[in-house]
Motif scaffolding. Structure first.
Motif, PDB file in Angstrom:
ATOM      1  N   ARG A 289      -4.441  34.141  38.609  1.00 12.19           N
ATOM      2  CA  ARG A 289      -3.750  33.985  39.568  1.00 12.19           C
ATOM      3  C   ARG A 289      -2.086  33.361  39.655  1.00 12.19           C
ATOM      4  NH1 ARG A 289      -6.547  33.998  44.584  1.00 12.19           N
ATOM      5  NH2 ARG A 289      -8.682  34.213  44.271  1.00 12.19           N
ATOM      6  N   THR A 290      -1.770  32.993  38.488  1.00 11.69           N
ATOM      7  CA  THR A 290      -0.508  32.356  37.953  1.00 11.69           C
ATOM      8  C   THR A 290       0.125  33.538  37.707  1.00 11.69           C
ATOM      9  OG1 THR A 290      -1.206  30.034  37.475  1.00 11.69           O
ATOM     10  CG2 THR A 290       0.800  31.158  36.647  1.00 11.69           C
ATOM     11  N   VAL A 291      -0.617  34.567  36.972  1.00  5.94           N
ATOM     12  CA  VAL A 291      -0.166  35.692  36.425  1.00  5.94           C
ATOM     13  C   VAL A 291       0.238  36.542  37.881  1.00  5.94           C
ATOM     14  CG1 VAL A 291      -0.362  37.998  35.246  1.00  5.94           C
ATOM     15  CG2 VAL A 291      -1.250  35.757  34.215  1.00  5.94           C
ATOM     16  N   MET A 292      -0.736  36.776  38.578  1.00  2.13           N
ATOM     17  CA  MET A 292      -0.303  37.664  39.797  1.00  2.13           C
ATOM     18  C   MET A 292       0.600  37.106  40.741  1.00  2.13           C
ATOM     19  SD  MET A 292      -2.582  40.358  39.817  1.00  2.13           S
ATOM     20  CE  MET A 292      -3.096  40.487  38.057  1.00  2.13           C
ATOM     21  N   SER A 293       0.744  35.834  40.907  1.00  2.00           N
ATOM     22  CA  SER A 293       1.769  35.270  41.422  1.00  2.00           C
ATOM     23  C   SER A 293       3.321  35.720  40.957  1.00  2.00           C
ATOM     24  CB  SER A 293       1.709  33.832  41.476  1.00  2.00           C
ATOM     25  OG  SER A 293       0.564  33.259  42.107  1.00  2.00           O
ATOM     26  N   THR A 294       3.242  35.961  39.494  1.00  2.00           N
ATOM     27  CA  THR A 294       4.422  36.381  38.739  1.00  2.00           C
ATOM     28  C   THR A 294       4.978  37.774  39.172  1.00  2.00           C
ATOM     29  OG1 THR A 294       4.109  34.804  37.157  1.00  2.00           O
ATOM     30  CG2 THR A 294       5.516  36.889  36.720  1.00  2.00           C
ATOM     31  N   PHE A 295       3.497  38.785  39.275  1.00  5.13           N
ATOM     32  CA  PHE A 295       3.857  40.051  39.521  1.00  5.13           C
ATOM     33  C   PHE A 295       4.168  40.153  41.093  1.00  5.13           C
ATOM     34  CE2 PHE A 295       0.260  41.153  36.133  1.00  5.13           C
ATOM     35  CZ  PHE A 295       1.200  41.037  35.315  1.00  5.13           C
ATOM     36  N   VAL A 296       3.738  39.267  41.745  1.00  3.58           N
ATOM     37  CA  VAL A 296       4.202  39.460  43.215  1.00  3.58           C
ATOM     38  C   VAL A 296       5.662  39.124  43.290  1.00  3.58           C
ATOM     39  CG1 VAL A 296       3.928  38.291  45.626  1.00  3.58           C
ATOM     40  CG2 VAL A 296       1.801  39.072  44.348  1.00  3.58           C
ATOM     41  N   MET A 297       6.000  38.248  42.674  1.00  3.08           N
ATOM     42  CA  MET A 297       7.306  37.538  42.853  1.00  3.08           C
ATOM     43  C   MET A 297       8.350  38.822  42.012  1.00  3.08           C
ATOM     44  SD  MET A 297       8.997  34.328  40.579  1.00  3.08           S
ATOM     45  CE  MET A 297       8.828  35.178  38.946  1.00  3.08           C
ATOM     46  N   MET A 298       7.748  39.600  41.109  1.00  7.02           N
ATOM     47  CA  MET A 298       8.738  40.779  40.420  1.00  7.02           C
ATOM     48  C   MET A 298       8.607  41.648  41.653  1.00  7.02           C
ATOM     49  SD  MET A 298       7.093  40.663  36.605  1.00  7.02           S
ATOM     50  CE  MET A 298       7.685  42.129  36.064  1.00  7.02           C
ATOM     51  N   LEU A 299       7.549  42.080  42.484  1.00  5.40           N
ATOM     52  CA  LEU A 299       7.613  42.969  43.663  1.00  5.40           C
ATOM     53  C   LEU A 299       8.594  42.513  44.347  1.00  5.40           C
ATOM     54  CD1 LEU A 299       6.711  45.442  45.229  1.00  5.40           C
ATOM     55  CD2 LEU A 299       5.017  43.814  45.854  1.00  5.40           C
ATOM     56  N   ALA A 300       8.743  41.184  44.736  1.00  9.43           N
ATOM     57  CA  ALA A 300       9.707  40.671  45.713  1.00  9.43           C
ATOM     58  C   ALA A 300      11.166  40.897  45.244  1.00  9.43           C
ATOM     59  CB  ALA A 300       9.477  39.342  45.799  1.00  9.43           C
ATOM     60  N   MET A 301      11.325  40.607  43.939  1.00  5.06           N
ATOM     61  CA  MET A 301      12.760  41.112  43.401  1.00  5.06           C
ATOM     62  C   MET A 301      13.182  42.391  43.508  1.00  5.06           C
ATOM     63  SD  MET A 301      12.507  39.044  39.766  1.00  5.06           S
ATOM     64  CE  MET A 301      12.002  37.319  39.684  1.00  5.06           C
ATOM     65  N   LEU A 302      12.143  43.273  43.342  1.00  3.31           N
ATOM     66  CA  LEU A 302      12.565  44.773  43.675  1.00  3.31           C
ATOM     67  C   LEU A 302      12.628  45.078  45.010  1.00  3.31           C
ATOM     68  CD1 LEU A 302      10.414  47.681  41.847  1.00  3.31           C
ATOM     69  CD2 LEU A 302      10.733  47.734  44.437  1.00  3.31           C
ATOM     70  N   VAL A 303      11.889  44.501  45.986  1.00  6.28           N
ATOM     71  CA  VAL A 303      12.350  44.764  47.261  1.00  6.28           C
ATOM     72  C   VAL A 303      13.644  44.015  47.850  1.00  6.28           C
ATOM     73  CG1 VAL A 303      11.722  44.321  49.690  1.00  6.28           C
ATOM     74  CG2 VAL A 303       9.919  44.916  48.080  1.00  6.28           C
ATOM     75  N   ALA A 304      13.765  42.841  46.987  1.00  2.58           N
ATOM     76  CA  ALA A 304      15.294  42.515  47.615  1.00  2.58           C
ATOM     77  C   ALA A 304      16.482  43.164  47.043  1.00  2.58           C
ATOM     78  CB  ALA A 304      15.255  41.003  46.870  1.00  2.58           C
ATOM     79  N   ALA A 305      16.038  43.772  45.824  1.00  2.00           N
ATOM     80  CA  ALA A 305      17.091  44.947  45.354  1.00  2.00           C
ATOM     81  C   ALA A 305      17.377  46.289  46.228  1.00  2.00           C
ATOM     82  CB  ALA A 305      16.753  45.145  43.722  1.00  2.00           C
ATOM     83  N   PHE A 306      16.046  46.473  46.804  1.00  2.00           N
ATOM     84  CA  PHE A 306      16.133  47.754  47.737  1.00  2.00           C
ATOM     85  C   PHE A 306      17.167  47.413  48.953  1.00  2.00           C
ATOM     86  CE2 PHE A 306      14.546  49.077  51.905  1.00  2.00           C
ATOM     87  CZ  PHE A 306      14.937  50.418  51.675  1.00  2.00           C
ATOM     88  N   VAL A 307      16.825  45.753  49.540  1.00  2.00           N
ATOM     89  CA  VAL A 307      17.612  45.540  50.451  1.00  2.00           C
ATOM     90  C   VAL A 307      19.153  45.289  50.269  1.00  2.00           C
ATOM     91  CG1 VAL A 307      18.255  43.642  52.304  1.00  2.00           C
ATOM     92  CG2 VAL A 307      15.630  44.355  51.457  1.00  2.00           C
ATOM     93  N   VAL A 308      19.547  44.851  49.138  1.00  2.00           N
ATOM     94  CA  VAL A 308      20.988  44.780  48.855  1.00  2.00           C
ATOM     95  C   VAL A 308      21.451  46.108  48.631  1.00  2.00           C
ATOM     96  CG1 VAL A 308      22.779  43.759  47.028  1.00  2.00           C
ATOM     97  CG2 VAL A 308      20.584  42.391  47.695  1.00  2.00           C
ATOM     98  N   ALA A 309      20.968  47.035  48.043  1.00  2.00           N
ATOM     99  CA  ALA A 309      21.247  48.514  48.020  1.00  2.00           C
ATOM    100  C   ALA A 309      21.568  49.085  49.087  1.00  2.00           C
ATOM    101  CB  ALA A 309      20.518  49.157  46.982  1.00  2.00           C
TER     102      ALA A 309
END
Length: 545
Positions: free
Chosen positions: A354-374
């Motif tokens: 679950r900790t690893v999956m939380s990290t993957f979800v966080m990485m997805l959030a980073m990607l979505v945030a990059a989409f928003v900034v772009a």
């Protein structure tokens, strides 16, 4: 026709390269700030990695324990198979691996596209070629400057590793591998700048290839097959800088990079200045009813980016989700980890997963945030091109124009995040045979939404008050991502970790859920930033002086 410039002018470096020195100076004079930020940021991450890891693993026993705890296959898809994990240099390389996999390609894309397609799209290149500048000189100057930057970054990373105790020869080889990866993407970007007509399309090609080649390396490393040789990320691994070192994979990367640059020059000679080999498809003679509305026009403008980011996010998350069973197997089959976790290894493995999956979800959030900034960043293009002034010349208000675009960008972010979360959740469920993981991952992704909204607020506030400082939005995102990804492992203070929105919502969103306090603070901050952006946009000049 104006802009053809097919004549051959000879410089010291070959036909059409007259004035390349001048173009190098122009590129450095106008882009030295961006270059310095990229170099210092990536080398700084390596310095941070070296100082923290050197303090944590200061004995041979601790280093051996680090190597045993990784377990092999499960993490190979993330950072490849790093040689010499039983050495301090191998630990440095493994911890820096994820930053390397994306940081160097993005640096190469940014620096090369800026001095090629971006200048050409803005019309500056045509003005320069009207002087005593050869047709090939701008592209050659861009390649030289970007290549010099990635080489400086690689050598700086190698020097930092050696300074914190890694083997000097291995550190040098690893640094050259870092530079080689960047140089390949300099060549890729140079080719893309000849093929497509817009800078955002060059970025799209570069980002897609970055993720694709990263996944190819990961799958090849996981399956231990020849796929690793199809990716420049894999060539860095095959240098094996801290194991049985070998330099010839660097020559492979150098050769591919040179071949790509040569292809870019060949393509350059076969197109007109201001155009591209792939022309945009002809538009219809009359706009549809949807395009005659502000919302329809905004959807049309952002839809390509939404599709591209969605595909990239879904592919990345699908691969990560397929690792779920491998993570469980590593924990349950590794004796060292089993002894550390205690008697109930299976329950402990669930917690770790679950900790690893939380990290993957966080990485997805980073990607979505990059989409928003772009996405918000494209609004600056509307202003620079003069289309915004035309759009505001009617009775339409500034607030309604910005509001519609922000609504579409946020809707696109929802699509990118939802599809990515479904890909992660469904592949995790398929790997483990437990359907409940789909809901757990979706809930974790929803918990990261306030973090994404903060960066939407930052981007809007910058557009409203200081549109030329849009790069600060990327800097804030990069800093927050580094704190979130590296901070917990480096045992940084909680106050510093909570400064990253991705951790402020909670460090284990899939296992423990979101922090209500963190979510509330981020939502309030997002609202204030967006309101400030709308206020600034209403009060400033268009275009900004």
């Amino acid at each position: 026709m104006m802009g053809t410039h097919r004549e051959s002018r000879t410089g010291v470096l070959g036909p059409g390269t007259q004035g390349v020195g001048t173009m190098v100076l122009v590129a450095l004079r106008t882009g030295w700030k961006a270059l310095a930020v990229w170099v210092l940021a990536l080398v700084g991450v390596m310095v941070l990695t070296g100082s923290s890891i050197g303090a944590l693993y200061d004995t041979p026993e601790k280093i051996r324990g680090y190597a045993e705890s990784l377990g092999g296959d499960a993490m190979a898809v993330l950072n490849g198979r790093v040689a010499g994990l039983d050495t301090l240099g191998g630990v440095f390389a493994n911890e820096f691996g994820f930053v390397l996999s994306f940081g160097l390609p993005l640096m190469a894309i940014a620096l090369t596209s800026r001095a090629t397609r971006r200048d050409e799209e803005a019309g500056r290149l045509e003005l320069l070629l009207a002087a005593r500048i050869g047709r090939r000189a701008p592209l050659l100057a861009a390649v030289l400057v970007a290549s010099g930057a990635v080489l400086l970054t690689g050598l700086g990373c190698g020097a930092a590793m050696a300074a914190f105790g890694a083997d000097a020869r291995g550190s040098l080889l690893y640094g050259l591998g870092v530079a080689a990866l960047g140089f390949v993407f300099v060549g890729i970007t140079a080719v893309a700048a000849q093929v497509v007509e817009h800078g955002r399309a060059v970025w799209g090609i570069g980002l897609a290839l970055t993720v694709l080649l990263y996944l190819v390396r990961g799958i090849g490393a996981l399956e231990r097959n020849g796929l690793v040789w199809l990716s420049p990320h894999g060539w860095v691994d095959q240098v094996r800088a801290f194991g049985d070192a070998r330099a010839w994979p660097l020559l492979l990367a150098l050769g591919v990079g040179v071949a790509l640059v040569a292809l870019a020059f060949w393509l350059l000679d076969r197109r007109d200045v201001g155009s591209a080999l792939v022309r945009p498809r002809r538009s219809a003679p009359r706009a549809s009813a949807a395009l005659r509305t502000p919302l329809g026009l905004a959807v049309r403008q952002h839809r390509g980016a939404v599709v591209g980011w969605t595909v990239v996010g879904a592919a990345l998350m699908a691969v990560y989700g397929s690792l779920a069973q491998a993570v469980i197997d590593v924990i349950t089959e590794n004796r060292a980890l089993g002894g550390f976790l205690g008697a109930d290894v299976e329950a402990a493995a669930e917690v770790v997963l679950r900790t690893v999956m939380s990290t993957f979800v966080m990485m997805l959030a980073m990607l979505v945030a990059a989409f928003v900034v772009a996405g918000v960043g494209t609004l600056r293009k509307e202003e620079e091109s003069g289309r915004l002034e035309v759009g505001l010349s009617s009775q339409r208000s500034r607030g309604s124009w910005l509001g519609v675009h922000l609504l579409v960008v946020l809707a696109g972010a929802l699509v990118v995040g939802l599809v990515g979360a479904l890909a992660l959740g469904s592949t995790t469920a398929a790997s483990l045979g437990e359907d409940a993981w789909v809901g757990d991952v979706l809930a974790g992704a929803a918990a990261q939404a306030p973090a994404v909204l903060v960066f939407a607020g930052v981007a809007v506030a910058l557009f409203g008050w200081r549109p030329r400082a849009h790069a600060l939005g990327w800097a804030a995102l990069a800093l927050a991502a580094l704190l979130a990804y590296l901070g917990p492992g480096f045992d940084l203070p909680d106050v510093l970790l909570d400064a990253s929105p991705f951790l402020a919502v909670g460090q284990d969103v899939v296992g423990d859920g979101a922090s209500s306090t963190g979510v509330l603070v981020l939502l309030v901050l997002s609202a204030l930033l967006v309101a400030a952006g709308f206020l600034g946009f209403r009060r400033r000049d268009v275009p900004v002086a």
